[in-house]
Design a protein around this motif. Structure first.
Motif, PDB file in Angstrom:
ATOM      1  N   GLN A   4       1.690   6.645  -6.839  1.00  0.00           N
ATOM      2  CA  GLN A   4       0.554   7.679  -7.071  1.00  0.00           C
ATOM      3  C   GLN A   4       1.389   8.997  -6.967  1.00  0.00           C
ATOM      4  OE1 GLN A   4      -2.032   7.122  -9.147  1.00  0.00           O
ATOM      5  NE2 GLN A   4      -1.316   4.899  -9.047  1.00  0.00           N
ATOM      6  N   VAL A   5       1.127   9.570  -6.344  1.00  0.00           N
ATOM      7  CA  VAL A   5       1.555  11.136  -6.302  1.00  0.00           C
ATOM      8  C   VAL A   5       2.917  11.252  -7.065  1.00  0.00           C
ATOM      9  CG1 VAL A   5       2.823  12.083  -4.599  1.00  0.00           C
ATOM     10  CG2 VAL A   5       0.814  10.234  -3.968  1.00  0.00           C
ATOM     11  N   ARG A  40       2.064   1.805  -3.324  1.00  0.00           N
ATOM     12  CA  ARG A  40       1.412   1.743  -3.931  1.00  0.00           C
ATOM     13  C   ARG A  40       0.878   3.596  -4.430  1.00  0.00           C
ATOM     14  NH1 ARG A  40      -3.412  -1.763  -3.728  1.00  0.00           N
ATOM     15  NH2 ARG A  40      -4.754  -0.252  -4.607  1.00  0.00           N
ATOM     16  N   LEU A  41       0.664   3.821  -2.609  1.00  0.00           N
ATOM     17  CA  LEU A  41       0.987   5.863  -2.197  1.00  0.00           C
ATOM     18  C   LEU A  41       1.776   6.623  -3.133  1.00  0.00           C
ATOM     19  CD1 LEU A  41      -1.395   6.434  -0.454  1.00  0.00           C
ATOM     20  CD2 LEU A  41       0.247   7.131   1.179  1.00  0.00           C
ATOM     21  N   LYS A  42       3.277   5.702  -2.498  1.00  0.00           N
ATOM     22  CA  LYS A  42       4.299   6.846  -3.347  1.00  0.00           C
ATOM     23  C   LYS A  42       4.380   6.445  -4.477  1.00  0.00           C
ATOM     24  CE  LYS A  42       7.450   6.305   0.397  1.00  0.00           C
ATOM     25  NZ  LYS A  42       8.000   5.091   1.430  1.00  0.00           N
ATOM     26  N   LEU A  70       0.696  -1.872   0.367  1.00  0.00           N
ATOM     27  CA  LEU A  70      -0.106   0.099  -0.006  1.00  0.00           C
ATOM     28  C   LEU A  70       0.859   1.462  -0.417  1.00  0.00           C
ATOM     29  CD1 LEU A  70      -2.576  -0.720   2.742  1.00  0.00           C
ATOM     30  CD2 LEU A  70      -3.276  -0.251   0.082  1.00  0.00           C
ATOM     31  N   LYS A  71       1.790   1.617   0.628  1.00  0.00           N
ATOM     32  CA  LYS A  71       2.705   2.416   0.960  1.00  0.00           C
ATOM     33  C   LYS A  71       3.483   2.480  -0.164  1.00  0.00           C
ATOM     34  CE  LYS A  71       5.577   2.480   4.450  1.00  0.00           C
ATOM     35  NZ  LYS A  71       6.279   2.189   5.688  1.00  0.00           N
TER      36      LYS A  71
END
Lengths: 400, 79
Positions: free
Chosen positions: A280-281, A276-278, A273-274
């Motif tokens: 995306q940003v 994916r988060l990074k 999840l981390k």
């Protein structure tokens, strides 16, 4: 012939019954009818079959121990003795114990309690609480010895090495078990810090598992604020506790699997999840950067364009200015020539052309306009149209 | 976000939602950065939650009404 009173004959008959070796202790099979439980707690009913009826009484001291509910139509086997109720002159069966005929009394009790609690809604899905994904601490109610606690601990430790367990040791079989289990549930609820309770024991006979079929346990499970997982016996064993609990696990090991996540999996999930988060940003940032530089380049080219236009404009204006200036100079020059012409006409030298002359002092080149300042012998210069004559003053005469 | 008030489960759920929201990709930059910041915090929170569990196995005993005692539990193999 002997004449006896009613009481005497009744007493005699009673004596006959009581001293009979068969009637003293018999098992009678039949169907329950006219069942009444008096407020005194004594139970009165009739056992009947196709052809006959037998009055029965079971005193409260005996029926307290019954683990199922009597009901009309029930097929039972009653154990007791036949004696006479002297007041009415009737014989009846004094029941010491009674068992359902066909199925065991525990099975019957199980079915009866199950039906009762089901009707009350204790098994309803809307009462089921959600088992948390990650319990801060698990309340474990089981025997401190034995396979169940070992199996459970082995599984949870393997899945989540630093899981916390709060164990409340209880007897899991015998007459004290139900109350201990019920108290343990209440205790864990009062203690707090517990996110899920697991009630477990290994497999056994219906007698051995009986505590988990007791109403007191069912009620405590139902009233618990903390979600409860019930894992009693093996896969095939179902207890009332299983029905009331928020979740049933088939075995103690399965309870471990259902209450504790695999730590590595959870960590992996968070890591993913981390990432994916990074991703995306950074995608978003790159996208916006590109947008920005595109806009920048557009602004730049527009600015350049604008600049060229202005330059051209300046060029135009400059050219016009040059033209204007030249024209202005032309005008000024013409004016100047004109003025020079006029000036020329007014020049004193022009006067000389017409026969006039100019006299000046030789010494200081000052124009001589009058006689004062002159004396005889001074040299004066006379300017003529085409030259100059120097003369010495002979005589000075003033006008009269 | 008062982190002490939320459970591990809801934090993880929120994190998942934020990731999905970002993956849809139609958030304005500022909003996306805010969500990112929150997501990072949530991930940290989850990781902390996982590791802050003490891993103790204790016996709970109630001495008197409302007075609790925790003892270390050692499993004893039955004879």
């Amino acid at each position: 012939m002997t004449t006896l009173t009613v009481s005497e004959v009744t007493k005699y008959i009673k004596q006959v019954f009581v001293s009979d070796p068969i009637l003293y202790n018999i098992y009678v099979k039949g169907e329950v009818s006219n069942y009444i439980k008096h407020t005194s707690g004594h139970m009165y009913f009739t056992l009947k079959d196709k052809n006959s009826r037998l009055s029965c009484v079971m005193f409260s001291s005996k029926n307290r121990l019954l683990n199922f509910e009597m009901a009309n139509g029930m097929k039972v086997i009653a154990n007791g003795y036949i004696s006479v109720y002297e007041r009415d002159g009737v014989y009846q069966l004094y029941v010491n114990d009674i068992q359902p005929d066909g199925i065991g009394s525990l099975h019957l009790a199980f079915e009866q309690l199950k039906n009762k609690l089901e009707l009350e809604g204790l098994f309803n899905a809307e009462h089921k609480k959600k088992i948390p994904l990650l319990p801060r601490s698990i309340g474990l109610i089981t025997s401190a010895k034995g396979a169940a606690v070992k199996d459970f601990l082995t599984v949870v430790k393997r899945r989540f090495p630093n899981i916390s367990i709060t164990l409340v040791p209880v007897l899991v079989q015998g007459s004290l078990a139900a109350e201990q289990i019920s108290n343990a549930i209440d205790l864990l609820n009062r203690f707090g810090e517990i996110d899920v309770i697991v009630i477990t024991r290994g497999g056994g006979s219906i007698e051995e598992l009986w505590a988990f079929n007791e109403e007191i346990v069912a009620r405590s499970i139902y009233n618990s604020k903390i979600p409860i997982v019930s894992a009693v016996g093996h896969d095939r064993d179902f207890t009332i506790a299983d029905f009331v609990a928020d979740l049933r696990a088939p075995t103690p090991s399965a309870a471990g699997e259902l209450t504790v996540p695999v730590k590595k999996e959870i960590e992996h999930k968070i890591e993913i999840l981390k990432q994916r988060l990074k991703l995306q940003v950074s995608k978003k940032i790159t996208l916006n950067k590109n947008k920005l530089s595109f806009l920048e380049s557009r602004i730049f080219s527009e600015m350049q364009d604008n600049l060229l236009q202005k330059q051209q404009e300046v060029d135009h204006i400059t050219r016009d200015l040059h033209k204007d200036f030249k024209r202005l100079m032309e005008i000024k020059k013409n004016k100047f020539i004109n003025i020079i012409g006029k000036l020329d006409a007014l020049s004193p030298l022009k006067v000389l052309d017409r026969g006039y002359s100019i006299t000046r002092s030789h010494k200081d080149k000052k124009i001589v306009k009058e006689i004062s300042g002159l004396k005889e012998g001074d040299i004066i210069e006379t300017l003529l149209t085409n030259g100059q004559v120097d003369s010495k003053i002979l005589v000075i005469k003033g006008d009269e | 976000m008062d982190k002490e008030d939320i459970t591990f489960e809801s934090a993880l759920q929120q994190l998942e939602q934020i990731v999905e929201l970002l993956e849809k990709g139609d958030l304005p930059m500022e909003e996306a950065l805010k969500k990112f910041e929150k997501g990072v915090k949530l991930a940290q929170f989850c990781t902390n939650k996982i590791n802050e569990i003490e891993g103790k196995i204790s016996l709970l005993i109630e001495k008197d009404k409302g007075e609790f005692l925790l003892e270390e539990f050692e499993y004893i193999e039955e004879e």
